[in-house]
Design an enzyme around this catalytic site. Structure first.
Site, mmCIF file in Angstrom:
data_model
loop_
_atom_site.group_PDB
_atom_site.id
_atom_site.type_symbol
_atom_site.label_atom_id
_atom_site.label_comp_id
_atom_site.label_asym_id
_atom_site.label_seq_id
_atom_site.Cartn_x
_atom_site.Cartn_y
_atom_site.Cartn_z
ATOM 1 C CD GLU A 209 -37.187 -9.795 32.928
ATOM 2 O OE1 GLU A 209 -36.523 -8.412 32.129
ATOM 3 O OE2 GLU A 209 -36.579 -9.875 34.027
ATOM 4 C CG HIS A 216 -37.093 -3.903 31.365
ATOM 5 N ND1 HIS A 216 -37.943 -2.708 31.005
ATOM 6 C CD2 HIS A 216 -36.682 -4.404 32.050
ATOM 7 C CE1 HIS A 216 -37.253 -2.596 32.952
ATOM 8 N NE2 HIS A 216 -37.040 -3.462 33.257
ATOM 9 C CD GLU A 352 -31.256 -1.933 38.688
ATOM 10 O OE1 GLU A 352 -32.287 -1.714 38.959
ATOM 11 O OE2 GLU A 352 -30.286 -2.596 37.849
ATOM 12 C CB SER A 355 -28.233 -5.504 40.329
ATOM 13 O OG SER A 355 -28.860 -5.733 41.752
ATOM 14 N NE ARG A 403 -32.192 0.196 32.550
ATOM 15 C CZ ARG A 403 -32.263 -0.637 33.765
ATOM 16 N NH1 ARG A 403 -32.480 -0.305 35.261
ATOM 17 N NH2 ARG A 403 -33.556 -1.939 33.507
#
Lengths: 429, 429
Positions: A209, A216, A352, A355, A403
């Site tokens: 990305e 990130h 978040e 997931s 994270r």
């Protein structure tokens, strides 16, 4: 063969040796000369020790040194003890001043400089504290899962296609064949549910990305879990709830000094982390905070407000948001009523961190889903094949180790939760 | 919410439930119908259970199934117990016959076919036993090192240059910049000695070597260790000796069934693994076995003969070969007298499983070595820089997890010690 010597003592053990002679080894963290009296701070893996001597010729900072001396109580010294130097030896002398002053670095002032000099700036106390916490976090992740009968797996990072379609993959030249770096072990961990029923992996994953944000990384450590023979996604959330509790217990036992150094607090994990459907979560932030949410997901502000609500009302730093719509989830997410899925996110302190969800295990449902997502089933043959062979109901989740570490420690820039981060512009050191 | 059900029992626990009713879940490993009486073998993560019932409609093999039934002693059943089926439920039906018969596979007969169908052939008892042993081996590796004060690290696998020069690297397109897959965490683990003194990593590494032999993988799990503040390479060998003992102890405790299934024996690790210099080793195999050795290393036959000698004479399956010449070692190997280094190999049952040694920690010695090896110091700047800052004497080693697993279990083809191996011709599954 060397002559018998005093065994090495770690700096954190000094209190046990008051009045005795110890041998310390470490790095010369800081040094001061006050008219013939030298103060030096020795840094080893366990902490710092203030040492005082006279007539010493001190080398440059960061030299590896050995101090033999006697331990005295000294309220102003770090840890409450000082070592009075009897002998001092340079094990390996630094040959240049460090490009940044290790004891005085502040990564928020100039992060790019800190990262340019990472080979030595990573020695900083806060820098290494973040990596130490992460090491314990990962160890707790593995240890807890093993107590629940999970088996560790090692899946390929060189793959012929992406798990989530073709986007955001780094291309590799594999003996002249096109290949990619794996963006997730998703498909492999599902396959391995057919072998060990419950599996986990802690390994790097890759996202090509192009952003260069503080949230990130292009290479990160993914803590992946997949569990078979479940009833539904509630079993997966229950597992993650227990896992997080075990992780925080271990961090409290082993990393209290690191949290104190970074001014951070270890969260309490509720026995039952609150769960709210995405639809109810949207309604809540709209009605309580006047923050309207459109689209298929929560925006960052909505995530923050939702966490604020559950912190205030239920004292929980964590909240599961459940029943995401299919439009927000990959093709392998297990459908639920309407256009929903059995997918969930876990939010922690406004962001978040996970997931997860139940996956499709039925072959024909999977093929239907691939068609509904307009994906080419031929590129997914290697994946879909295994679902012909009795895959049990299963689900799992993935936690980005950096994270979570950063969020736990209040580190705003996730790159400082990785030893040698890779981002859009950074390929070295 | 589901109604309360009998808790799940694992097949290996049957003996504890003799005469009672249990609920088993797993895969339909094998099935037979004898005139209205059905025999089925249920496979779960812990083993097999023979079940017998009547009037059952059995689905295809490998379906996920649930059996509720009573446990009876039965000498001929695997584990000594049989379950008499009271109720049978298909959790998830296989929709096609498996391309290979899971209970009857033999990987030495047709390894490529076995690997082509790996998504389901990996369910085989021997296949999964190898991966289970490896998971325990890796866990023992980590756990032991943590008891000795080592910290786990996670280093980049995307790098700008190779650790050992430019050969055998897989190229990556990193946002338009050339990059490579790391062939070793060597340089990074050395840097991290400056942070945590003692570090380890268990992570994939990459070798773009074009061979397709039974001994090599292009992606494998490297168990890497680096230890600071050592005296010399003897400290490193002592550490590896203790580590191997801890690994074998854990395998004996937890993996006896897997070793029995594969007909393999867990080795004894001597308190002091024999150590012999390369020069003496050559002389020994020449004089004792009449096998002349030239070149800078031992050839495979010499490795085999040397191991035979130490097995016969000292009862040791392990032997350290020490003091390799500089010509056989990379530029960062610490020199010893003459043209030798403080590098060593560890041989186990006829094959090298570790390469290790003391590294150069002195900056000017390192620069001299880079010049002597005709390497370009500019491509190594990111590495050499840290040696200006007081790096302590240090050394370490790396163990290829798959090679050690294969050798322990007598698996001739190392690819079967990895879930989804990558080789010259194999990029899927």
């Amino acid at each position: 063969m060397t002559a018998p010597t005093l065994p090495r003592t770690l700096t954190r053990e000094l209190a046990q040796f008051e009045g005795q002679t110890v041998r310390l080894q470490g790095f010369l963290h800081a040094r001061r000369d006050l008219g013939g009296v030298q103060f030096l701070v020795l840094r080893d893996v366990s902490g710092l020790a203030q040492c005082v001597g006279s007539g010493l010729t001190l080398p440059l900072s960061e030299s590896s040194v050995e101090v033999v001396g006697s331990v005295k109580a000294h309220p102003k010294a770090p840890g409450g003890y000082e070592v009075q130097v009897q002998s001092f030896r340079v094990i390996s002398a630094a040959t240049a001043p460090t490009p940044v002053e290790i004891p005085k670095m502040e990564w928020h002032v100039n992060p790019e400089t800190m990262l340019d000099y990472r080979v030595v700036s990573v020695r900083g106390l806060k820098e290494r504290a973040a990596l130490k916490v992460q090491a314990e976090l990962v160890a707790a992740f593995r240890d807890h899962l093993m107590t629940e009968g999970f088996t560790e797996i090692s899946t390929p990072k060189i793959v012929s296609a992406g798990a989530e379609g073709g986007a955001n993959l780094f291309p590799i030249d594999y003996f002249g064949h096109p290949a990619y770096l794996a963006q997730s072990p998703q498909l492999y961990k599902q396959i391995m549910v057919g072998v060990f029923e419950r599996v986990f992996e802690a390994a790097p994953v890759y996202r090509a990305e192009e952003h260069a944000t503080s949230r990130h990384l292009n290479e990160y450590l993914s803590l992946d879990v997949e569990m078979g023979f479940i009833e539904d996604e509630e079993d997966v959330m229950d597992l993650e709830n227990r896992l997080l509790a075990a992780i925080m217990t271990r961090l409290a036992e082993r990393c209290a000094p690191e949290f104190a150094l970074l001014g951070a607090e270890i969260p309490q994990v509720p026995a039952h982390i609150p769960r709210i459907t995405l639809m109810d979560a949207r309604q809540l932030v709209a009605e309580k905070f006047g923050h309207p949410v459109g689209g298929k997901d929560l925006d960052p502000e909505a995530e923050r407000l939702l966490c604020q609500h559950f912190a205030e009302e239920q004292g929980s730093d964590f909240v599961f948001v459940t029943k995401y719509p299919r439009a927000a989830r990959p093709f392998y997410a297990h459908p639920d009523e309407g256009e929903l899925t059995r997918g969930f996110d876990l939010l922690f302190r406004g962001i978040e961190i996970t997931s997860g969800g139940q996956r499709i295990h039925d072959h024909s449902m999977l093929m239907d889903s691939i068609a509904a997502y307009n994906l080419n089933p031929e590129t997914l043959t290697g994946y879909t094949e295994v679902f012909k062979y009795g895959m049990p109901p299963h689900g799992g989740f993935a936690i980005g180790a950096e994270r979570l570490t950063a969020k736990l420690l209040g580190i705003a820039n996730v790159r400082f939760a990785r030893a040698f981060p890779r981002d859009r512009h950074r390929l070295t050191p």
